[in-house]
Design an enzyme around this catalytic site. Sequence first.
Site, PDB file in Angstrom:
ATOM      1  N   HIS A   1      61.162 104.789  16.337  1.00  0.00           N
ATOM      2  CA  HIS A   1      62.342 104.147  16.756  1.00  0.00           C
ATOM      3  C   HIS A   1      63.343 104.725  16.553  1.00  0.00           C
ATOM      4  CE1 HIS A   1      65.623 102.540  19.022  1.00  0.00           C
ATOM      5  NE2 HIS A   1      64.698 102.099  19.895  1.00  0.00           N
TER       6      HIS A   1
ATOM      7  N   ARG B   1      73.239 101.315  21.401  1.00  0.00           N
ATOM      8  CA  ARG B   1      73.639 102.961  21.123  1.00  0.00           C
ATOM      9  C   ARG B   1      74.115 102.975  21.966  1.00  0.00           C
ATOM     10  NH1 ARG B   1      69.319 106.480  19.477  1.00  0.00           N
ATOM     11  NH2 ARG B   1      68.331 104.440  19.250  1.00  0.00           N
TER      12      ARG B   1
END
Lengths: 243, 545
Positions: free
Chosen positions: B319, B339
């Site tokens: 990740h 994000r």
Amino acid sequence: MAVQTEVATETVTVHIMGKRYEVPKGLTILKAIEYAGYRLVRGVGCRGGFCGACATVYRKAGDFRLKVGLACQTVAEDGMYLTQIPFYPATKAIYDINALKPSADAVLRYYPEVVRCLQCGTCLKVCPQELDVMRYIAAAMRGDIAKAADLSFDCIQCGLCTSRCPAEISHYHVAMLSRRLYAKHIASPAPHLTQRLEEIRAGKFDAELEALMKADKETLRKLYAERDIEPEELVPSTKTDED
Amino acid sequence: MPYPEMMQESIAKVEETRSRRLRESFPRLSLEERQRLLEAYHPDYRRETFRPLAVGPNKGDLVPNELADLLEAKSRIDPDLFDLSRVDYETDVLIIGGGGAGTAAALWAQEQGVDVLIATKLRWGDANTMMAQGGIQAADKPNDSPARHYLDVMGGGGFVNIPELVKALVTDAPFIIRWLESLGVMFDKEPDGTMITVHGGGTSRRRMHSCRDYTGMEIMRVLRDEARNRGIQAWEFRPAVELLLDESRQCVGVILYDLETEEYFVVRAKAVVLATGGMGRLHIQGFPTTNHYGATADGIVIAYRAGARMIFMDTVQYHPTGVAYPEQILGQLVTEKVRGLGAHLINVDGERFIYELETRDVVSAAIIRECTDKGKGVVTPTGMVGVWLDTPMIDILRGKGTIQRALPAMVRQFARFGIDITKEPILVYPTQHYQNGGIIIRDDASSEIAGLFVAGEVSGGVHGRNRLMGNSLLDILVFGRRAGLSAAEWAKQASPGTPTLDHVRDYHRQLQEAGINTDRVSPMLLPDYTSEIARIRRLGGVTIG
């Protein structure tokens, strides 16, 4: 393999269930317990603050106050007397969510003990998520299910509230019931979802999917590279730094 | 201020460039550029950290060394001594694993009128499902379609995903969301019921559904509550250590091991569902992990020993945004939703270096490039290096209070260490997150072993070589359900023979023939995080090099 010497490491003294250990400074309580040599089966879970498995109660030397924290999210400090609450008995009611109405009746029927609440506030003082536990219990009791659901949403079901409650309420189960009642019976079902399910049932996308499944890698790469991307609707103009 | 001075300087640069960055767009990479970046910087391409398996159905295939160590190991059970005639429990469907996939399987199997039992290693719900923050994908908006979702999944996975599995994933998705809604999962919605959805890395439509940033936790606790209401039984702290096969190599049960009482339990079942999750706790290549304490590849080990083939086990998902500071929560997850909501990734000089919603493999590779060859990482007091995730942007883009409302878990996690993510950025570095591959399944969740069904992270094929955000919660529910339905159907007509451990005996023989003489036993069950000095003392001062 050489034994690493711990010369330069600053240590703190912690007491795990009454037994004294020196551990490096700066570790979480969980890592300190493991450092001391415990291979945990209970009192450990996701290690990221989401599962409620590592609820910990401690006192610091010279302080009468009982404190709590998640072992995986709290730094071990010098003079801590630690114990974990790996399991605490709590009553979970058995119900059919479909047959209930989002009202005080549902809460009182399955968790009548909520009316014993003394409003002492111990539950909210021990919540490691810092939720207003007492207020969501009050909301559930008076049938404000939406409020109870909203206030309790971030509950990780560690059970610390239940362990300290003088009225013997299983708060987090009341919260669970409230959230399900809200989402099932108060929140509107997504209208676009209903429409999409009808389209899928009617086979609207079958041909397109079949074609994609049969497509070779080059065709897929081309389609992928050329696909349009939905823009974000973000306009920072009205909301500025100065807001 | 909790950030030390050495990091403050760089934060000042992040703040300085913020208003300019808010106006500028950053280009996406072409497929060719993505591939070049991956080959140069993604950990999967460090081939010296993999080795070909010496035994089993994937003999010769590369897997990470840490997994190979567990696959090239002996059973905890001596097949010549263990008495299988003493059966402790019999059921129609036994489900191994009490996470999202296992619990979904239990609910759907029970609804078909068969007896089910869940056996799980820790507590019911102690699983990566509980930790999934960002969301769950489903193409249910008018501008979206399952076909679009299909294309996004294939592109994210490198176009090698198994098409039938992807079709099942995207076609079932809206149904799964409706099922969750009907059980009382509290999705983020507009007042009229419309789902609030955002982008994830590699999505072409905003199809990420969420429950704040506790999406997996909310789904898990509702499924578990429903299963308890329906009287489904779960044996906790009893992981599976071996499958049982009959003379025709049909799966007919399991040996469980009680972690507390140290007893072995023989459970006979007409069908077995394997839903044991992934392998984050193997710490591939020494990476920290976002995963649950129990993510130790147990299911892979026992299914492989029983003859099930694996696919894509030479790829691991890192990740992009694991915590790099503070040290205490190193490697823990900072959800991709950050994000998705608009936060930029920023280097030490205050500049962007990658489009933030590229797929995870690509963003991770870009961060690693920034922190190594480019020398643009931010160094922490303990020598960790990372890049900034500019969280305060979210409130500027979407209005004050958005961060608190949409990311309460993240706010809380950093506030515990004195960092206010509404005002200060977060330092991040890639962390081991997901097992892209796993045991091969068909679209009904059946495996190559009769009577054995596999669902969730332990299975492989649906995500190809890289999973997209929001497709794991979807995967566990789509295939958990299918596994439950298939297992129930199988159980109704199965005629299981006598359980044996012949496959374990065979496997031990193969190890010997391959020249592997080892004391290693597997599955691992739990990692050992005790200090080195404690481990040495446990062995009476003997160090094993």
